[in-house]
Design a protein around this motif. Structure first.
Motif, PDB file in Angstrom:
ATOM      1  N   ILE A 186      35.819  40.373  37.076  1.00  0.00           N
ATOM      2  CA  ILE A 186      34.627  39.521  37.130  1.00  0.00           C
ATOM      3  C   ILE A 186      33.500  40.131  36.312  1.00  0.00           C
ATOM      4  O   ILE A 186      32.757  39.426  35.607  1.00  0.00           O
ATOM      5  N   SER A 187      33.365  41.449  36.380  1.00  0.00           N
ATOM      6  CA  SER A 187      32.327  42.109  35.585  1.00  0.00           C
ATOM      7  C   SER A 187      32.572  41.935  34.088  1.00  0.00           C
ATOM      8  O   SER A 187      31.627  41.837  33.303  1.00  0.00           O
ATOM      9  N   CYS A 188      33.842  41.888  33.676  1.00  0.00           N
ATOM     10  CA  CYS A 188      34.174  41.674  32.264  1.00  0.00           C
ATOM     11  C   CYS A 188      33.760  40.281  31.788  1.00  0.00           C
ATOM     12  O   CYS A 188      33.560  40.058  30.594  1.00  0.00           O
ATOM     13  N   ILE A 189      33.646  39.342  32.729  1.00  0.00           N
ATOM     14  CA  ILE A 189      33.238  37.977  32.392  1.00  0.00           C
ATOM     15  C   ILE A 189      31.732  37.808  32.548  1.00  0.00           C
ATOM     16  O   ILE A 189      31.033  37.375  31.628  1.00  0.00           O
ATOM     17  N   VAL A 190      31.246  38.159  33.720  1.00  0.00           N
ATOM     18  CA  VAL A 190      29.843  37.928  34.062  1.00  0.00           C
ATOM     19  C   VAL A 190      28.924  38.915  33.362  1.00  0.00           C
ATOM     20  O   VAL A 190      27.799  38.582  32.978  1.00  0.00           O
ATOM     21  N   ASN A 191      29.413  40.136  33.170  1.00  0.00           N
ATOM     22  CA  ASN A 191      28.547  41.225  32.747  1.00  0.00           C
ATOM     23  C   ASN A 191      29.237  42.098  31.695  1.00  0.00           C
ATOM     24  O   ASN A 191      29.424  43.293  31.888  1.00  0.00           O
ATOM     25  N   PRO A 192      29.641  41.497  30.560  1.00  0.00           N
ATOM     26  CA  PRO A 192      30.432  42.263  29.579  1.00  0.00           C
ATOM     27  C   PRO A 192      29.591  43.254  28.775  1.00  0.00           C
ATOM     28  O   PRO A 192      28.467  42.951  28.380  1.00  0.00           O
ATOM     29  N   TYR A 193      30.128  44.429  28.572  1.00  0.00           N
ATOM     30  CA  TYR A 193      29.492  45.447  27.729  1.00  0.00           C
ATOM     31  C   TYR A 193      30.530  46.497  27.388  1.00  0.00           C
ATOM     32  O   TYR A 193      31.571  46.612  28.057  1.00  0.00           O
ATOM     33  N   VAL A 194      30.263  47.255  26.361  1.00  0.00           N
ATOM     34  CA  VAL A 194      31.151  48.337  25.951  1.00  0.00           C
ATOM     35  C   VAL A 194      30.614  49.635  26.541  1.00  0.00           C
ATOM     36  O   VAL A 194      29.455  50.002  26.285  1.00  0.00           O
ATOM     37  N   LEU A 242      21.500  37.408  43.769  1.00  0.00           N
ATOM     38  CA  LEU A 242      22.299  36.194  43.959  1.00  0.00           C
ATOM     39  C   LEU A 242      23.466  36.148  42.969  1.00  0.00           C
ATOM     40  O   LEU A 242      24.575  35.712  43.318  1.00  0.00           O
ATOM     41  N   LYS A 243      23.230  36.595  41.760  1.00  0.00           N
ATOM     42  CA  LYS A 243      24.305  36.671  40.773  1.00  0.00           C
ATOM     43  C   LYS A 243      25.353  37.688  41.210  1.00  0.00           C
ATOM     44  O   LYS A 243      26.555  37.498  41.000  1.00  0.00           O
ATOM     45  N   LEU A 244      24.906  38.743  41.842  1.00  0.00           N
ATOM     46  CA  LEU A 244      25.814  39.763  42.365  1.00  0.00           C
ATOM     47  C   LEU A 244      26.680  39.186  43.482  1.00  0.00           C
ATOM     48  O   LEU A 244      27.900  39.396  43.514  1.00  0.00           O
ATOM     49  N   LEU A 245      26.065  38.442  44.383  1.00  0.00           N
ATOM     50  CA  LEU A 245      26.805  37.826  45.479  1.00  0.00           C
ATOM     51  C   LEU A 245      27.818  36.818  44.949  1.00  0.00           C
ATOM     52  O   LEU A 245      28.966  36.768  45.428  1.00  0.00           O
ATOM     53  N   LEU A 246      27.422  36.020  43.965  1.00  0.00           N
ATOM     54  CA  LEU A 246      28.337  35.042  43.388  1.00  0.00           C
ATOM     55  C   LEU A 246      29.505  35.743  42.694  1.00  0.00           C
ATOM     56  O   LEU A 246      30.660  35.332  42.828  1.00  0.00           O
ATOM     57  N   GLY A 247      29.229  36.814  41.965  1.00  0.00           N
ATOM     58  CA  GLY A 247      30.297  37.552  41.301  1.00  0.00           C
ATOM     59  C   GLY A 247      31.280  38.143  42.291  1.00  0.00           C
ATOM     60  O   GLY A 247      32.501  38.088  42.090  1.00  0.00           O
ATOM     61  N   ALA A 248      30.777  38.734  43.380  1.00  0.00           N
ATOM     62  CA  ALA A 248      31.660  39.314  44.399  1.00  0.00           C
ATOM     63  C   ALA A 248      32.479  38.231  45.092  1.00  0.00           C
ATOM     64  O   ALA A 248      33.650  38.441  45.442  1.00  0.00           O
ATOM     65  N   THR A 249      31.887  37.058  45.284  1.00  0.00           N
ATOM     66  CA  THR A 249      32.627  35.941  45.880  1.00  0.00           C
ATOM     67  C   THR A 249      33.735  35.469  44.943  1.00  0.00           C
ATOM     68  O   THR A 249      34.850  35.150  45.386  1.00  0.00           O
ATOM     69  N   LEU A 250      33.452  35.434  43.642  1.00  0.00           N
ATOM     70  CA  LEU A 250      34.490  35.079  42.668  1.00  0.00           C
ATOM     71  C   LEU A 250      35.645  36.082  42.704  1.00  0.00           C
ATOM     72  O   LEU A 250      36.809  35.704  42.558  1.00  0.00           O
ATOM     73  N   ALA A 251      35.328  37.357  42.912  1.00  0.00           N
ATOM     74  CA  ALA A 251      36.371  38.372  43.014  1.00  0.00           C
ATOM     75  C   ALA A 251      37.267  38.092  44.221  1.00  0.00           C
ATOM     76  O   ALA A 251      38.497  38.225  44.148  1.00  0.00           O
ATOM     77  N   SER A 252      36.676  37.685  45.334  1.00  0.00           N
ATOM     78  CA  SER A 252      37.454  37.341  46.529  1.00  0.00           C
ATOM     79  C   SER A 252      38.315  36.107  46.285  1.00  0.00           C
ATOM     80  O   SER A 252      39.463  36.030  46.747  1.00  0.00           O
ATOM     81  N   ILE A 253      37.766  35.129  45.565  1.00  0.00           N
ATOM     82  CA  ILE A 253      38.538  33.929  45.230  1.00  0.00           C
ATOM     83  C   ILE A 253      39.738  34.296  44.364  1.00  0.00           C
ATOM     84  O   ILE A 253      40.853  33.795  44.569  1.00  0.00           O
ATOM     85  N   LEU A 254      39.522  35.166  43.401  1.00  0.00           N
ATOM     86  CA  LEU A 254      40.620  35.614  42.525  1.00  0.00           C
ATOM     87  C   LEU A 254      41.704  36.314  43.335  1.00  0.00           C
ATOM     88  O   LEU A 254      42.899  36.031  43.153  1.00  0.00           O
ATOM     89  N   THR A 255      41.326  37.204  44.220  1.00  0.00           N
ATOM     90  CA  THR A 255      42.296  37.910  45.055  1.00  0.00           C
ATOM     91  C   THR A 255      43.078  36.946  45.933  1.00  0.00           C
ATOM     92  O   THR A 255      44.305  37.017  46.008  1.00  0.00           O
ATOM     93  N   GLY A 256      42.384  36.015  46.589  1.00  0.00           N
ATOM     94  CA  GLY A 256      43.053  35.051  47.446  1.00  0.00           C
ATOM     95  C   GLY A 256      43.998  34.153  46.673  1.00  0.00           C
ATOM     96  O   GLY A 256      45.097  33.823  47.153  1.00  0.00           O
ATOM     97  N   THR A 257      43.603  33.769  45.469  1.00  0.00           N
ATOM     98  CA  THR A 257      44.447  32.919  44.627  1.00  0.00           C
ATOM     99  C   THR A 257      45.747  33.619  44.257  1.00  0.00           C
ATOM    100  O   THR A 257      46.835  33.015  44.306  1.00  0.00           O
ATOM    101  N   ILE A 258      45.653  34.874  43.877  1.00  0.00           N
ATOM    102  CA  ILE A 258      46.849  35.629  43.483  1.00  0.00           C
ATOM    103  C   ILE A 258      47.792  35.794  44.668  1.00  0.00           C
ATOM    104  O   ILE A 258      49.015  35.613  44.538  1.00  0.00           O
TER     105      ILE A 258
END
Length: 394
Positions: free
Chosen positions: A208-216, A373-389
């Motif tokens: 999620i960080s690679c999508i929401v918050n990308p940096y090198v 709020l962006k942090l909470l949304l990102g962490a929720t997306l991580a949970s959605i990804l885990t549940g989906t897999i």
């Protein structure tokens, strides 16, 4: 059909992540791909091979055994209040064992077992993700030590971090759960889903960080070490961990009293006003998300209600509700929602993380509050990804 819902879940996560991304042109697709493949490998081994299933059963059995050992201390203090099998006193049977597990974590940290595991697991994840040694270290350490304690292990680095790097470590803190909590979770949801979710969440937060918050990441990062527990006398360290575990149990208990009472109040109020409970109402709001994750259609409202309950209150409240309704849900719905619930992604945790960072650096705490709020949304997306897999295997 499972593969279709894997794609819909991934599409949902990526779309929302893309919409809130701070730099859409530089989303790190290569790192996302490597981390996702690693997730598929881990989930396949754990949930679809005899060896993996046996290993998960063994781990779950070990934590159940630890809970039995913890009962000895709880029974000594509370005496006849311990309930026989079949009954339940949540505070004694689920929360008080956290004290014992916290003591074990303290011992393993003191004798350098946990620092060794964290260091080399973080090193391996960094080789796969190329997210940076600090970020990879933190993703692993937060899943073992929990927060707010984990922030103390990097307190020298926190004032120097950019907003982007700060977001990544905070997202990892919200997406993971501490080792001290695992046994308590396993009292409410199947242990195999707890263990798998812990592994997957480490990687989901980085994806999620690679999508929401990308940096090198910077090339000259130094791998951070866990604070040396044995700089202090053993029994002082052990006592500190025991007290911390007790305070955690008390805090969780207080939050549960308040949140469960609040949800009960809202349910009864909504039933009186519109003949629909509050949890059922929010279940309809989250139902489409549950459907895209692969939850069978007949269960999406109940699953959506649990997802919303976790977000608004905490994972313990949602797990307690799931424990009571699990028999009425399909195996697939149970698998998806159980894995989804194993994280700290809720409004209360945002406050804990913000306060923890602010206690170390007021300036950095202000940054965290700004993107909370962006942090909470990102962490929720991580949970959605885990549940989906996880749902792909049921």
């Amino acid at each position: 059909m499972n593969f279709v819902f894997l794609l819909t879940g991934l599409a949902l996560v990526f779309l929302i992540g893309w919409l809130i991304s701070s730099d859409r042109k530089h989303i790190r697709f290569a790192s996302i791909g490597r981390l996702f493949v690693l997730q598929l490998i881990i989930s396949f081994i754990c949930l679809n091979t005899s060896g993996g299933i046996k290993a998960l059963k063994g781990i779950s059995g070990f934590f159940n055994w630890l809970m039995q050992q913890a009962a000895g201390g709880v029974d000594f203090v509370f005496g006849g209040l311990m309930i026989k099998p079949g009954g339940s006193v949540f505070f004694l049977n689920v929360l008080m064992p956290i004290v014992f597990i916290s003591a074990l974590v303290g011992i393993l940290n003191y004798i350098k077992v946990l620092p060794f595991i964290i260091k080399w697991t973080g090193w391996a994840i960094n080789k796969v993700s190329e997210m940076g040694e600090l970020e990879s270290y933190f993703a692993v350490s937060t899943a073992i030590l929990g927060q707010p304690e984990v922030f103390l292990t990097v307190k020298e680095q926190i004032p120097k971090l950019t907003e982007q790097r700060l977001y990544t470590i905070c997202a990892s803190a919200m997406s993971a759960v501490s080792a001290a909590m695992l046994a308590s979770y396993m009292k409410m949801v199947p242990g195999k889903f707890v263990v798998v979710a812990v592994f997957l969440n480490i990687l989901s937060a980085l994806i999620i960080s690679c999508i929401v918050n990308p940096y090198v990441p910077q090339k000259n990062d130094q791998l951070v070490q866990v604070k040396k527990g044995n700089q202090e006398p053993f029994f002082q360290v052990l006592g500190n961990y025991i007290i911390d575990g007790f305070q955690l149990a008390i805090t969780v208990g207080a939050m549960l009293i308040g949140f469960v009472a609040l949800v009960t109040f809202l349910n009864n109020t909504f039933l009186a006003l519109i003949n629909v409970s509050f949890t059922e109402l929010i279940g309809y709001i989250f139902a489409p998300i549950a459907f895209l994750m692969g939850v069978p259609q007949q269960d999406i409202v109940k699953a959506g209600s649990l997802m919303a309950t976790k977000l608004i209150t905490n994972e313990f409240v949602a797990m307690g509700t799931l424990h009571g309704m699990a028999a009425g849900l399909s195996a697939k719905a149970n698998a998806i929602i159980s894995a989804y619930l194993v994280s700290f992604a809720n409004f209360g945790t945002v406050g804990i993380i913000t306060g923890s960072i602010k206690s170390i650096s007021a300036k950095q705490g202000g940054y965290v509050a700004k993107f909370s709020l962006k942090l909470l949304l990102g962490a929720t997306l991580a949970s959605i990804l885990t549940g989906t897999i996880v749902g792909m295997y049921f």
